[in-house]
Design an enzyme around this catalytic site. Sequence first.
Site, PDB file in Angstrom:
ATOM      1  N   PRO A  12      33.888 -16.298  14.807  1.00  0.00           N
ATOM      2  CA  PRO A  12      34.166 -14.931  14.342  1.00  0.00           C
ATOM      3  C   PRO A  12      35.093 -14.139  15.257  1.00  0.00           C
ATOM      4  CG  PRO A  12      31.916 -15.120  15.174  1.00  0.00           C
ATOM      5  CD  PRO A  12      32.467 -16.513  15.073  1.00  0.00           C
ATOM      6  N   ASN A  13      35.915 -13.343  14.617  1.00  0.00           N
ATOM      7  CA  ASN A  13      36.859 -12.413  15.249  1.00  0.00           C
ATOM      8  C   ASN A  13      38.104 -13.096  15.838  1.00  0.00           C
ATOM      9  OD1 ASN A  13      35.220 -10.003  14.818  1.00  0.00           O
ATOM     10  ND2 ASN A  13      33.845 -10.893  16.319  1.00  0.00           N
ATOM     11  N   ARG A  20      43.648  -8.521  19.295  1.00  0.00           N
ATOM     12  CA  ARG A  20      42.292  -8.215  19.768  1.00  0.00           C
ATOM     13  C   ARG A  20      42.233  -8.330  21.291  1.00  0.00           C
ATOM     14  NH1 ARG A  20      37.389 -12.576  19.810  1.00  0.00           N
ATOM     15  NH2 ARG A  20      35.776 -11.127  20.474  1.00  0.00           N
ATOM     16  N   TYR A  25      42.209 -11.947  25.707  1.00  0.00           N
ATOM     17  CA  TYR A  25      42.389 -13.126  24.852  1.00  0.00           C
ATOM     18  C   TYR A  25      43.850 -13.561  24.684  1.00  0.00           C
ATOM     19  CZ  TYR A  25      37.481 -12.324  23.778  1.00  0.00           C
ATOM     20  OH  TYR A  25      36.129 -12.163  23.887  1.00  0.00           O
ATOM     21  N   ASN A  77      35.409 -23.382  19.308  1.00  0.00           N
ATOM     22  CA  ASN A  77      35.218 -22.108  20.002  1.00  0.00           C
ATOM     23  C   ASN A  77      34.309 -21.293  19.094  1.00  0.00           C
ATOM     24  OD1 ASN A  77      35.231 -19.603  21.125  1.00  0.00           O
ATOM     25  ND2 ASN A  77      37.446 -19.516  21.453  1.00  0.00           N
ATOM     26  N   ALA A  80      31.357 -15.427  19.436  1.00  0.00           N
ATOM     27  CA  ALA A  80      30.073 -14.779  19.747  1.00  0.00           C
ATOM     28  C   ALA A  80      28.869 -15.633  19.332  1.00  0.00           C
ATOM     29  CB  ALA A  80      30.011 -13.409  19.086  1.00  0.00           C
ATOM     30  N   HIS A  83      26.581 -17.590  21.854  1.00  0.00           N
ATOM     31  CA  HIS A  83      25.477 -16.991  22.605  1.00  0.00           C
ATOM     32  C   HIS A  83      24.261 -16.701  21.739  1.00  0.00           C
ATOM     33  CE1 HIS A  83      28.966 -16.575  25.114  1.00  0.00           C
ATOM     34  NE2 HIS A  83      29.514 -15.683  24.301  1.00  0.00           N
ATOM     35  N   GLU A 101      33.481 -27.812  23.677  1.00  0.00           N
ATOM     36  CA  GLU A 101      33.385 -26.354  23.512  1.00  0.00           C
ATOM     37  C   GLU A 101      34.508 -25.710  24.313  1.00  0.00           C
ATOM     38  OE1 GLU A 101      29.570 -25.026  24.914  1.00  0.00           O
ATOM     39  OE2 GLU A 101      30.155 -22.911  24.917  1.00  0.00           O
ATOM     40  N   HIS A 103      36.452 -21.941  25.327  1.00  0.00           N
ATOM     41  CA  HIS A 103      36.541 -20.478  25.329  1.00  0.00           C
ATOM     42  C   HIS A 103      37.860 -20.071  25.956  1.00  0.00           C
ATOM     43  CE1 HIS A 103      32.418 -20.159  24.074  1.00  0.00           C
ATOM     44  NE2 HIS A 103      32.127 -21.090  24.967  1.00  0.00           N
ATOM     45  N   SER A 105      38.571 -17.121  27.252  1.00  0.00           N
ATOM     46  CA  SER A 105      38.279 -16.378  28.485  1.00  0.00           C
ATOM     47  C   SER A 105      37.259 -17.136  29.317  1.00  0.00           C
ATOM     48  CB  SER A 105      37.741 -14.986  28.126  1.00  0.00           C
ATOM     49  OG  SER A 105      36.477 -15.094  27.478  1.00  0.00           O
ATOM     50  N   ARG A 110      32.317 -12.716  32.909  1.00  0.00           N
ATOM     51  CA  ARG A 110      32.148 -11.551  32.044  1.00  0.00           C
ATOM     52  C   ARG A 110      30.671 -11.128  31.968  1.00  0.00           C
ATOM     53  NH1 ARG A 110      35.283 -12.599  26.648  1.00  0.00           N
ATOM     54  NH2 ARG A 110      34.927 -10.344  26.477  1.00  0.00           N
ATOM     55  N   ARG A 114      27.121 -13.375  28.016  1.00  0.00           N
ATOM     56  CA  ARG A 114      28.071 -14.452  27.676  1.00  0.00           C
ATOM     57  C   ARG A 114      27.880 -15.693  28.553  1.00  0.00           C
ATOM     58  NH1 ARG A 114      31.738 -11.708  24.262  1.00  0.00           N
ATOM     59  NH2 ARG A 114      31.892  -9.521  24.851  1.00  0.00           N
TER      60      ARG A 114
HETATM   61  C1  DQA Z   1      35.096 -16.339  23.381  1.00  0.00           C
HETATM   62  C2  DQA Z   1      34.074 -15.702  24.339  1.00  0.00           C
HETATM   63  C3  DQA Z   1      32.917 -15.117  23.565  1.00  0.00           C
HETATM   64  O1  DQA Z   1      31.958 -14.550  24.463  1.00  0.00           O
HETATM   65  C4  DQA Z   1      33.393 -14.027  22.635  1.00  0.00           C
HETATM   66  O2  DQA Z   1      32.326 -13.529  21.855  1.00  0.00           O
HETATM   67  C5  DQA Z   1      34.528 -14.458  21.773  1.00  0.00           C
HETATM   68  C6  DQA Z   1      35.550 -15.363  22.307  1.00  0.00           C
HETATM   69  C7  DQA Z   1      36.361 -16.831  24.114  1.00  0.00           C
HETATM   70  O3  DQA Z   1      37.117 -17.583  23.510  1.00  0.00           O
HETATM   71  O4  DQA Z   1      36.609 -16.433  25.258  1.00  0.00           O
HETATM   72  O5  DQA Z   1      34.679 -13.990  20.649  1.00  0.00           O
HETATM   73  O6  DQA Z   1      34.493 -17.473  22.774  1.00  0.00           O
END
Ligand code: DQA
Length: 146
Positions: A12-13, A20, A25, A77, A80, A83, A101, A103, A105, A110, A114
Amino acid sequence: MSKGKVLVLHGPNLNLLGTRQPEIYGHQTLADIDNALREHALLEEWDINTLQSNHEGELIDAIHAARLDGSDAIIINPAAYTHTSVAILDALNAFDGKVIEVHLSNVHKRESFRHHSYVSLRADGVIAGLGSQGYHAALDALIREN
Ligand code: DQA
């Protein structure tokens, strides 16, 4: 005949990448990332499918489909859902191939919420903090291993 087949899942997102929180990111869009990954896979004669979804169930359905379509590996990836989602962990536990997996960031730098990942309980490898290069490192690891 391809040398391998990988499913790349974005949670998501991540459809908002580029606009964003670019300080966290980066400035690349999801299409930029997917196109570069597709090129990378093609050069190595790998099949690649990519999917982004804001819906947990849709990500789970894609993992189920990967069990049946000959996918050797999943790069995910979960954003959110990393978590929060026991359901994505369970789906990945039902997949027999490699799971990496990624990420963008460094989640460990952080907020403390997370720092825990359900998906890491299943992942064969975890890459965080390398931006979009993390996806390429994951793909390279799969290619070199196969
Ligand atoms: C993320 C890190 C997650 O904590 C966050 O909710 C994201 C992106 C990352 O790619 O750094 O949406 O997965």
